[in-house]
Design an enzyme around this catalytic site. Structure first.
Site, mmCIF file in Angstrom:
data_model
loop_
_atom_site.group_PDB
_atom_site.id
_atom_site.type_symbol
_atom_site.label_atom_id
_atom_site.label_comp_id
_atom_site.label_asym_id
_atom_site.label_seq_id
_atom_site.Cartn_x
_atom_site.Cartn_y
_atom_site.Cartn_z
ATOM 1 N N ILE A 24 -25.943 8.574 -29.113
ATOM 2 C CA ILE A 24 -25.307 9.835 -28.745
ATOM 3 C C ILE A 24 -24.237 10.219 -29.763
ATOM 4 O O ILE A 24 -24.137 11.378 -30.177
ATOM 5 C CB ILE A 24 -24.677 9.735 -27.345
ATOM 6 C CG1 ILE A 24 -25.742 9.399 -26.291
ATOM 7 C CG2 ILE A 24 -23.969 11.045 -26.989
ATOM 8 C CD1 ILE A 24 -26.841 10.400 -26.175
ATOM 9 N N SER A 148 -20.916 8.558 -17.600
ATOM 10 C CA SER A 148 -22.288 8.167 -17.307
ATOM 11 C C SER A 148 -22.584 8.446 -15.845
ATOM 12 O O SER A 148 -21.676 8.468 -14.997
ATOM 13 C CB SER A 148 -22.472 6.669 -17.591
ATOM 14 O OG SER A 148 -23.673 6.167 -17.011
ATOM 15 N N TYR A 173 -19.460 -2.081 -15.709
ATOM 16 C CA TYR A 173 -19.777 -0.900 -16.524
ATOM 17 C C TYR A 173 -19.547 0.381 -15.729
ATOM 18 O O TYR A 173 -18.918 1.333 -16.228
ATOM 19 C CB TYR A 173 -21.229 -0.978 -16.994
ATOM 20 C CG TYR A 173 -21.672 0.226 -17.801
ATOM 21 C CD1 TYR A 173 -21.336 0.344 -19.145
ATOM 22 C CD2 TYR A 173 -22.410 1.257 -17.218
ATOM 23 C CE1 TYR A 173 -21.729 1.458 -19.888
ATOM 24 C CE2 TYR A 173 -22.806 2.362 -17.944
ATOM 25 C CZ TYR A 173 -22.466 2.457 -19.278
ATOM 26 O OH TYR A 173 -22.856 3.558 -19.994
ATOM 27 N N LYS A 177 -16.942 3.574 -16.422
ATOM 28 C CA LYS A 177 -17.366 4.965 -16.553
ATOM 29 C C LYS A 177 -16.668 5.870 -15.525
ATOM 30 O O LYS A 177 -16.392 7.035 -15.809
ATOM 31 C CB LYS A 177 -18.888 5.061 -16.412
ATOM 32 C CG LYS A 177 -19.666 4.374 -17.531
ATOM 33 C CD LYS A 177 -19.624 5.158 -18.824
ATOM 34 C CE LYS A 177 -18.632 4.723 -19.838
ATOM 35 N NZ LYS A 177 -18.638 5.543 -21.070
#
Length: 325
Positions: A24, A148, A173, A177
C-alpha cells in the site's frame, strides 16, 4: 489505480509516507508523485527504499522524491527523522501513517513495547507529534492514518502490551489498528483546536494482496491454511493499487472533513472503489480516545503542544512500558 474523483494537482507539495517500500505504501507514494508531490519514502532499510524509489521514478519521471530512513519500532530513529525534517525550509504538507507489521508471536520494540502496538500506533503517534510544527506550517497540512478492518474486532487497546496470558497475534494486531483510529479521531479533534489548517483523516485498504496479509496474515494464520488463503485472496482480495485508493482519497479529497474515514465500498469493505466508511463503535468513543492519547503521550514522551498556529511537541518524560501481573 481507480480514480472515482478527480484528484487535485499536488505540485509544490511535500509528502512523507511511512512503510513506502512495498504494498500500500509504495502504491500511495507512486500515486502522489504522479500527481506532482515530492514524496519522502520512509523506509527501515535504505536499499529497499532506493529500489522502491526507482519504481516511483518509473511512474513519475523527473520527480524530486527521495528516501529517508525510519524505524518506527525505535523511537530514537523517529526522533532522528524529525530532527532531519527540522533542517528543511519547506513544511510537511502531507503525512501518511501507513507502515504496519504483523507477527504471531510476542515481540518487543527497541523501547520495550509490544511490537505491533509499538510500530503501528506508538511510533506513528510520536512521529506525528514531532512533525506537528512542520505540518502546522503548511498552507493546508494533512495527516492520514491507515487502519484496517481488523479494528472492528478489537477490544480496548492494551498500549502497555504487558499481558501475561496466552498471546494472540490477531488480537494484538486488531488492537493496534483500533488504536490507529482512536488516535486519528482524537488528533482530528485537537487539530481543530489548533486554529490553523491541518486536516486529519483515516482510511483502510480492505483486503489487499500485500506481503502483510498474503502470508496467512492477521486473523488467518491460526485456522486457515496457506493454500486456502491464496484461494480466498484470489477471489476476494484486490491489488495493492486498488487497496491504496482509499488512502490516496483520504490524502487528497478537497472536501474531506476532520476525522473522515475512507475504505472500499463493496463486500463489506473488502474491495471496490473508495468511498466513505463507517468507524467501528469503539473508535467513536471519545473517553477511550482521550485515554489512548494520554497513555501514548506517557509511553512515548511526546506531548503535543498547540500554541496559536504553531504546534510544538515536547519529548520529555517518557515513562516507558509498564508490566503487571
Amino acid at each position: 489505480m481507480p480514480r472515482p474523483v478527480r484528484l487535485p494537482d499536488l505540485t509544490g507539495r511535500r509528502a512523507l509516507v511511512t512503510g513506502a517500500t512495498g504494498g500500500i505504501g509504495l502504491a500511495v507514494a507512486r500515486e502522489l508523485a504522479v500527481r506532482g508531490a515530492t514524496v519522502a519514502l520512509a523506509a527501515r532499510d535504505r536499499d529497499r527504499g532506493e529500489r522502491a524509489l526507482e519504481q516511483v521514478r518509473e511512474s513519475a519521471p523527473g520527480t524530486q522524491s527521495y528516501v529517508t530512513v525510519l524505524d518506527l519500532a525505535d523511537l530514537s530513529s523517529v526522533r532522528a527523522l524529525a530532527a532531519r525534517e527540522r533542517e528543511y525550509a519547506l513544511p510537511v504538507d502531507l503525512l501518511v501513517c501507513n507502515a504496519g507489521v504483523y507477527t504471531s508471536t510476542r515481540q518487543r520494540t527497541a523501547d520495550g513495547f509490544e511490537l505491533m502496538m509499538g510500530t503501528n500506533h506508538l511510533g506513528h503517534f510520536a512521529l506525528t507529534g514531532l512533525l506537528a510544527p512542520r505540518l502546522a506550517a503548511a498552507p493546508a497540512g494533512r495527516v492520514v492514518v491507515v487502519s484496517s478492518l481488523a479494528a472492528a474486532a478489537a477490544g480496548a487497546p492494551d498500549l502497555d502490551g504487558a499481558g501475561s496470558g496466552r498471546f494472540s497475534g490477531w488480537q494484538a494486531y486488531a488492537q493496534s489498528k483500533l488504536a490507529n483510529l482512536l488516535f486519528a479521531t482524537e488528533l482530528a479533534r485537537r487539530a481543530q483546536e489548533l486554529g490553523g489548517d491541518v486536516t486529519v483523516t483515516a482510511a483502510h485498504p480492505g483486503w489487499a494482496r500485500t506481503r502483510l496479509l498474503t502470508r496467512r496474515g492477521p486473523g488467518l494464520a491460526s485456522f486457515v491454511t496457506a493454500p486456502a488463503v491464496a484461494v480466498m485472496g484470489s477471489v476476494l482480495a484486490q491489488g495493492a493499487s486498488a487497496g491504496a485508493a482509499p488512502v490516496v482519497l483520504a490524502a487528497t479529497d478537497p472536501t474531506a472533513s476532520a476525522g473522515a474515514y475512507y475504505g472500499p465500498r463493496s463486500l463489506g469493505g473488502l474491495r471496490g472503489a473508495p468511498a466513505g466508511a463507517e468507524l467501528p463503535p469503539l473508535a467513536r468513543d471519545p473517553a477511550l480516545a482521550t485515554a489512548v492519547w494520554e497513555r501514548s503521550e506517557q509511553l512515548t514522551g511526546v506531548a503535543y503542544r498547540w500554541a496559536g498556529t504553531t504546534a510544538v511537541a515536547d519529548t520529555a518524560g517518557a515513562s516507558g512500558p509498564t508490566t503487571s501481573s
